[in-house]
Scaffold this active site. Structure first.
Site, mmCIF file in Angstrom:
data_model
loop_
_atom_site.group_PDB
_atom_site.id
_atom_site.type_symbol
_atom_site.label_atom_id
_atom_site.label_comp_id
_atom_site.label_asym_id
_atom_site.label_seq_id
_atom_site.Cartn_x
_atom_site.Cartn_y
_atom_site.Cartn_z
ATOM 1 N N ILE A 298 1.149 4.949 1.158
ATOM 2 C CA ILE A 298 0.569 5.867 2.135
ATOM 3 C C ILE A 298 1.126 7.264 1.887
ATOM 4 C CG2 ILE A 298 0.384 6.470 4.585
ATOM 5 C CD1 ILE A 298 0.550 3.510 5.243
ATOM 6 N N ASP B 274 12.637 -2.299 14.936
ATOM 7 C CA ASP B 274 13.666 -1.380 14.410
ATOM 8 C C ASP B 274 13.090 0.030 14.381
ATOM 9 O OD1 ASP B 274 16.058 -0.507 13.342
ATOM 10 O OD2 ASP B 274 15.612 -1.148 11.298
ATOM 11 N N GLU C 187 0.836 -1.199 0.000
ATOM 12 C CA GLU C 187 0.000 0.000 0.000
ATOM 13 C C GLU C 187 0.875 1.256 0.000
ATOM 14 O OE1 GLU C 187 -3.174 2.089 3.135
ATOM 15 O OE2 GLU C 187 -2.014 0.311 3.700
#
Length: 331
Positions: free
Chosen positions: A132, A235, A130
């Site tokens: 964004i 992370d 996706e």
């Protein structure tokens, strides 16, 4: 043509016959022509089939880190975000996709939804996810803290500490073999692996020997502490934190596993977390005794990884943390 992983194409001059076609017919013809010319391009193939697009309108490079190349594909079905790596097979992106799906399933903090992982015919791999649209600011730290706490609270594992696959932290392998004992897992699969790598890469027997002593004496740091396996991003630093256009926090590029929730703050030395972040987080996941004492232990894992990835500039920070703990634990 293909240039440094960015796919570009030169528009063909339309024939007179094609100009007589209706707009939908011209689009279908252009799609078939594109797929014929780039027949072995798995990214385009997925976008123009399973991605439900009939036309790719623009392909633009949006940079990338020191490991992968990032590209945006704009289509008539919306935009897609694609990462490619010319030297590493699909396993790295498969681990990332599994982590993104696990975080997505908690229905807490926003993450990009992964769609497809595969191999490139010329070598390497790709992941499609996706796209964004990011906002202009880092957003509200208190919202980030609360949402991250909600993810940790919702993401649990009955199998213990670890993950279904090994993945990577940067480009370093991250071992996620399941364990019922957090201290054992962290000592062996986090500190131990990095220490062995430093010994192999740099012949650094001093840090290895000191680190081994620390690994064997960690338990006093966890006395009276409840450690339960929570889903971690793994992370979490400033480069992996953003907001969407509505100001909602977004986290990306994970190295997920199930671990003690405090381990999430191992990259806090370059994440910029402030007081409002921690206050909101601890309202969801209450702070446990000794949190501040353990925080450097979790930073040590990432300092060791930076040492192994980027060289000696991080060695002194790692040694300093180890020495401090050895003095504290009198071992």
């Amino acid at each position: 043509m293909v240039l440094m992983g960015v796919f570009t194409s030169t528009p063909a001059v339309p024939s007179l016959s094609s100009l007589r076609l209706s707009l939908p017919e011209r689009r279908r013809a252009a799609t078939f022509s594109t797929m014929a010319v780039l027949g072995d391009d798995p990214v385009r193939k997925w976008i123009l089939t399973e991605g439900n697009a009939t036309e790719i309108t623009r392909i633009s490079s949006i940079g990338g880190g020191c490991i992968n190349l990032a590209t945006r594909y704009d289509t008539d079905a919306g935009s897609f975000f694609v990462k490619t790596n010319r030297g590493i097979g699909p396993s790295m992106f498969e681990g990332e996709a599994m982590g993104l799906n696990a975080m997505y399933a908690t229905n807490s903090i926003r993450v990009p939804k992964p769609y497809k992982v595969g191999a490139l015919p010329t070598g390497g791999s790709f992941i499609i996810m996706e796209y964004i649209e990011f906002g202009m600011s880092r957003g509200d730290q208190s919202v980030l803290g609360r949402k991250l706490g909600e993810m940790h609270k919702a993401g649990k594992s009955e199998r213990g500490f670890g993950f279904d696959v090994d993945n990577t932290i940067g480009s370093t392998p991250q071992m996620n073999t399941w364990s019922s004992d957090w201290v054992e897992f962290f000592a062996e699969h986090r500190l131990g692996y990095q220490l062995k790598l430093a010994l192999k890469k740099f012949g650094d027997s001093s840090i290895y020997e000191k680190g081994q002593r620390l690994m064997k004496n960690l338990r006093p740091l966890f006395e009276g502490v409840v450690t339960e396996p929570c889903l971690l991003h793994g992370d979490l630093w400033s480069g992996n934190i953003s907001t969407d256009k509505d100001g909602n926090p977004v986290i990306l590029d994970p190295a997920c596993y199930y671990g003690h929730n405090e381990a999430e703050f191992g990259m806090s030395w370059c994440a910029g977390f402030g007081g409002s972040f921690y206050n909101s987080y601890f309202e969801v996941m209450p702070k446990q005794p000794g949190f501040e004492t353990r925080r450097d232990l979790y930073m040590l894992y990432h300092y060791l990884n930076h040492y192994n990835l980027f060289g000696s500039g991080y060695q002194s920070s790692a040694v300093s943390i180890i020495d401090d703990y050895l003095r504290m634990l009198k071992c």
